[in-house]
Scaffold this active site. Structure first.
Site, PDB file in Angstrom:
ATOM      1  N   TYR A 104       0.823  -1.212   0.000  1.00 33.86           N
ATOM      2  CA  TYR A 104       0.000   0.000   0.000  1.00 33.86           C
ATOM      3  C   TYR A 104       0.862   1.268   0.000  1.00 33.86           C
ATOM      4  O   TYR A 104       1.759   1.435   0.840  1.00 33.86           O
ATOM      5  CB  TYR A 104      -0.940   0.030   1.204  1.00 33.86           C
ATOM      6  CG  TYR A 104      -1.676   1.351   1.301  1.00 33.86           C
ATOM      7  CD1 TYR A 104      -2.698   1.664   0.406  1.00 33.86           C
ATOM      8  CD2 TYR A 104      -1.291   2.315   2.231  1.00 33.86           C
ATOM      9  CE1 TYR A 104      -3.335   2.884   0.445  1.00 33.86           C
ATOM     10  CE2 TYR A 104      -1.931   3.544   2.285  1.00 33.86           C
ATOM     11  CZ  TYR A 104      -2.951   3.824   1.397  1.00 33.86           C
ATOM     12  OH  TYR A 104      -3.577   5.038   1.426  1.00 33.86           O
ATOM     13  N   HIS A 126      -2.022  16.492  -2.002  1.00 33.61           N
ATOM     14  CA  HIS A 126      -2.563  16.623  -0.647  1.00 33.61           C
ATOM     15  C   HIS A 126      -2.314  18.012  -0.045  1.00 33.61           C
ATOM     16  O   HIS A 126      -2.760  18.282   1.075  1.00 33.61           O
ATOM     17  CB  HIS A 126      -1.969  15.553   0.266  1.00 33.61           C
ATOM     18  CG  HIS A 126      -2.566  14.180   0.039  1.00 33.61           C
ATOM     19  ND1 HIS A 126      -2.442  13.518  -1.160  1.00 33.61           N
ATOM     20  CD2 HIS A 126      -3.291  13.369   0.847  1.00 33.61           C
ATOM     21  CE1 HIS A 126      -3.059  12.350  -1.080  1.00 33.61           C
ATOM     22  NE2 HIS A 126      -3.592  12.236   0.123  1.00 33.61           N
ATOM     23  N   ASN A 162       1.703  11.016   6.445  1.00 39.83           N
ATOM     24  CA  ASN A 162       0.945  10.213   7.394  1.00 39.83           C
ATOM     25  C   ASN A 162       1.467  10.487   8.799  1.00 39.83           C
ATOM     26  O   ASN A 162       2.670  10.413   9.043  1.00 39.83           O
ATOM     27  CB  ASN A 162       1.113   8.717   7.090  1.00 39.83           C
ATOM     28  CG  ASN A 162      -0.165   8.093   6.581  1.00 39.83           C
ATOM     29  OD1 ASN A 162      -1.246   8.459   7.021  1.00 39.83           O
ATOM     30  ND2 ASN A 162      -0.042   7.162   5.666  1.00 39.83           N
ATOM     31  N   TYR A 172     -20.980  29.029  45.377  1.00 38.21           N
ATOM     32  CA  TYR A 172     -20.189  27.917  44.855  1.00 38.21           C
ATOM     33  C   TYR A 172     -18.863  28.360  44.225  1.00 38.21           C
ATOM     34  O   TYR A 172     -17.873  27.637  44.275  1.00 38.21           O
ATOM     35  CB  TYR A 172     -20.989  27.165  43.790  1.00 38.21           C
ATOM     36  CG  TYR A 172     -22.108  26.302  44.305  1.00 38.21           C
ATOM     37  CD1 TYR A 172     -22.422  26.232  45.663  1.00 38.21           C
ATOM     38  CD2 TYR A 172     -22.863  25.541  43.422  1.00 38.21           C
ATOM     39  CE1 TYR A 172     -23.452  25.445  46.127  1.00 38.21           C
ATOM     40  CE2 TYR A 172     -23.906  24.736  43.868  1.00 38.21           C
ATOM     41  CZ  TYR A 172     -24.195  24.695  45.223  1.00 38.21           C
ATOM     42  OH  TYR A 172     -25.210  23.906  45.667  1.00 38.21           O
ATOM     43  N   ARG A 181     -16.723  28.506  47.284  1.00 39.04           N
ATOM     44  CA  ARG A 181     -16.713  27.315  48.128  1.00 39.04           C
ATOM     45  C   ARG A 181     -16.251  26.071  47.369  1.00 39.04           C
ATOM     46  O   ARG A 181     -15.645  25.168  47.954  1.00 39.04           O
ATOM     47  CB  ARG A 181     -18.126  27.093  48.678  1.00 39.04           C
ATOM     48  CG  ARG A 181     -18.188  26.031  49.744  1.00 39.04           C
ATOM     49  CD  ARG A 181     -19.567  25.756  50.325  1.00 39.04           C
ATOM     50  NE  ARG A 181     -20.664  26.556  49.832  1.00 39.04           N
ATOM     51  CZ  ARG A 181     -21.898  26.076  49.650  1.00 39.04           C
ATOM     52  NH1 ARG A 181     -22.151  24.791  49.894  1.00 39.04           N
ATOM     53  NH2 ARG A 181     -22.872  26.846  49.215  1.00 39.04           N
ATOM     54  N   PHE A 184      -2.399   5.920  12.265  1.00 34.95           N
ATOM     55  CA  PHE A 184      -2.575   7.323  11.884  1.00 34.95           C
ATOM     56  C   PHE A 184      -3.887   7.901  12.400  1.00 34.95           C
ATOM     57  O   PHE A 184      -4.096   9.107  12.361  1.00 34.95           O
ATOM     58  CB  PHE A 184      -2.571   7.453  10.359  1.00 34.95           C
ATOM     59  CG  PHE A 184      -3.527   6.501   9.693  1.00 34.95           C
ATOM     60  CD1 PHE A 184      -4.901   6.685   9.760  1.00 34.95           C
ATOM     61  CD2 PHE A 184      -3.051   5.400   9.016  1.00 34.95           C
ATOM     62  CE1 PHE A 184      -5.782   5.806   9.176  1.00 34.95           C
ATOM     63  CE2 PHE A 184      -3.934   4.504   8.419  1.00 34.95           C
ATOM     64  CZ  PHE A 184      -5.302   4.710   8.503  1.00 34.95           C
ATOM     65  N   GLU A 230     -12.057   5.555   3.687  1.00 34.15           N
ATOM     66  CA  GLU A 230     -11.767   6.145   5.002  1.00 34.15           C
ATOM     67  C   GLU A 230     -13.106   6.606   5.589  1.00 34.15           C
ATOM     68  O   GLU A 230     -13.469   7.771   5.527  1.00 34.15           O
ATOM     69  CB  GLU A 230     -10.762   7.281   4.832  1.00 34.15           C
ATOM     70  CG  GLU A 230      -9.435   6.759   4.275  1.00 34.15           C
ATOM     71  CD  GLU A 230      -8.517   7.825   3.714  1.00 34.15           C
ATOM     72  OE1 GLU A 230      -8.840   9.019   3.857  1.00 34.15           O
ATOM     73  OE2 GLU A 230      -7.484   7.462   3.127  1.00 34.15           O
TER      74      GLU A 230
END
Length: 498
Positions: A43, A73, A187, A271, A274, A319, A403
């Site tokens: 791959y 990319h 990656n 609060y 406290r 990844f 994906e």
């Protein structure tokens, strides 16, 4: 908890070690070279990517495949990632590749080290990653300068310079990526990891400051020390809760203000006073979990496929950013709660409580006093509620469904920084508001830790008798938190805070 200086030092040591002994990189690369000789489908090495994983690529096109991967990319958008975080991303990428399970070529790896050694930091757009298959778009932009494309940050991080120009100045030729190089480069979870480390380290100092500021408000409002009694927290022993209660007790030692109202008959405080140990403490515990997740990730290999000593090259899912996405979302919520309770204390300081003038000025009407800074706090606290929507609960399938579940952790990372910056502003507003209120308790002295901090604040921000440009006060108060000197002064003169 993560310490940024230590992280930078450790990464620098890791890079130096890899320069002296790159055997892990060489050995993993040899596994890739040997596998290529077998001509079996692997791959991303001799196949397409994502939905194209079943398409074989011929030997003569393997280098072009990796070049195309980086170029295709590089589709990030938005503002540029700050230079400090970009530098951290580059160093984390080098460290991960050096662990010896990525199979990157030595020449490409050496060029990344050259960039780091000469502080040549690639500029990357912040948006485009879905937090699975790694932070693909940002890391592709980080890799562009290897090819002669993209941008580097200038020296002070205020502008960018074309990569081609910088490479020419350094007499460097663009790299020809080898099989597997592009995949190893893009990656990984380095964007999520870098943002997480950067913010969580700063949060450690902020936690101490938040306790100190709360103690100052408690004194100014003549709050009770009883809710901080050690016995209360021993029977609900969350670590963060116990730490906060201890910090406040230590900060209020020898308080004349506490003694002055010890027998006032008041039963309980609101609060926001406290429950400081319970709220601040829960945020501490949440940030501790997030920090541990980030530290684990920083020392992990998040490439795909992974290369092993016995010659196996295995595709997996390291990844996937889910471990970080959940941790970063948790960190956002933990930080936001520090601001939420801080704003309530600021509001309480303005109400004219037990001798304090309303809005913390003697003459109001002509003066608005400290009314409006609280508006800013309210605005930022409300904004954080939007930013804290958990990114990790969303997923949009990509790559034609290959994906089909992604983490969206990169969105968690970006929003974490925004939340942190908002919290910093809210705490800064409480800081100078509480200091103003404390002035009206004179001549009584607060606890020693609060007194040290109050004097430190007054050296930077004077008491306000009338309306003025409050933005300057906010900026100075933020600076006091950022440079950490106030907390360090208290620790030097009184006791170490936890």
């Amino acid at each position: 908890m993560i310490k940024l200086d230590q992280l930078y030092s450790d990464l620098a040591d890791s890079i130096e070690s890899l320069k002296e002994d790159p055997s892990s990189v060489k050995e993993s690369r040899q596994v890739v070279e040997d596998a290529l000789d077998l001509d079996e489908p692997m791959y991303g090495i001799n196949t397409g990517f994502g939905a194209l994983a079943n398409k074989r690529v011929g030997k003569e096109e393997l280098k072009q495949l990796q070049r195309n991967l980086v170029l295709s990319h590089s589709v990030g958008v938005g503002e540029l990632i700050p230079k400090d975080i970009s530098r951290l991303m580059l160093q984390l990428k080098i460290h991960a590749l050096g662990l010896g399970n990525s199979g990157i070529s030595e020449k490409t790896f050496d060029r990344l080290i050259y960039f780091s050694d000469h502080d040549l930091i690639p500029a990357m757009p912040e948006k485009g990653s879905v937090g699975a298959s790694g932070d693909l778009a940002p890391l592709a932009h980080m890799s562009l300068p290897l090819l002669g494309y993209g941008l580097f940050w200038n020296e002070d991080g205020t502008d960018t310079i074309p990569a081609e120009k910088v490479l020419n100045e350094h007499e460097l030729e663009p790299i020809n990526l080898q099989p597997k190089d592009g995949l190893s480069l893009i990656n990984g979870t380095q964007q999520m990891g870098a943002y997480g480390a950067y913010v969580l380290e700063k949060s450690l100092s902020m936690l101490k400051a938040a306790d100190l500021i709360a103690a100052m408000s408690l004194e100014a409002l003549q709050g009770s020390i009883k809710p901080f009694d050690e016995r209360i927290h021993e029977i609900r022993p969350h670590e963060g809760q116990q730490q906060v209660a201890r910090n406040v007790r230590n900060l209020l030692v020898e308080s004349e203000i506490l003694e002055s109202h010890r027998d006032c008959g008041k039963v309980q405080d609101p609060y926001c006073l406290r429950c400081v140990p319970q709220v601040h403490g829960a945020s501490r515990d949440g940030l501790r979990y997030s920090s541990q997740a980030i530290e684990t990730e920083l020392n992990s290999v998040t490439d795909n496929p992974l290369v092993f000593e016995n010659g196996d090259i295995i595709s997996g899912g390291n990844f996937h950013g889910q471990p970080l996405a959940l941790a970063l979302d948790h960190a956002k919520i933990a930080l936001a709660e520090l601001a939420s309770i801080s704003e309530r204390r600021t509001y309480l300081l303005l109400k004219g409580h037990d001798g304090l003038p309303e809005l913390l000025m003697e003459e109001t009407g002509i003066n608005s006093g400290f009314m409006i800074p609280q508006y800013t706090s309210a605005s930022l606290v409300s904004e954080n509620k939007v930013l804290c929507h958990p990114s990790s609960v969303d997923s949009i399938p990509t790559s034609l469904g290959q994906e089909d579940h992604v983490s969206m952790g990169s969105i968690s990372a970006l929003k974490l920084l925004e939340v942190y910056q908002n919290v910093e502003q809210v705490l800064a507003i409480e800081l100078f508001t509480a200091a103003q209120a404390l002035d009206f308790r004179k001549p009584l002295k607060p606890g020693k830790g609060v007194e040290i901090a109050h004097k430190f604040i007054r050296d930077a921000i004077p008491h306000a008798d009338e309306d003025h440009y409050f933005k300057d006060d906010i900026s100075k108060a933020v600076e006091l938190l950022q440079n950490r000197n106030m907390v360090e002064e208290v620790e030097k003169k009184l006791t170490k805070l936890v």
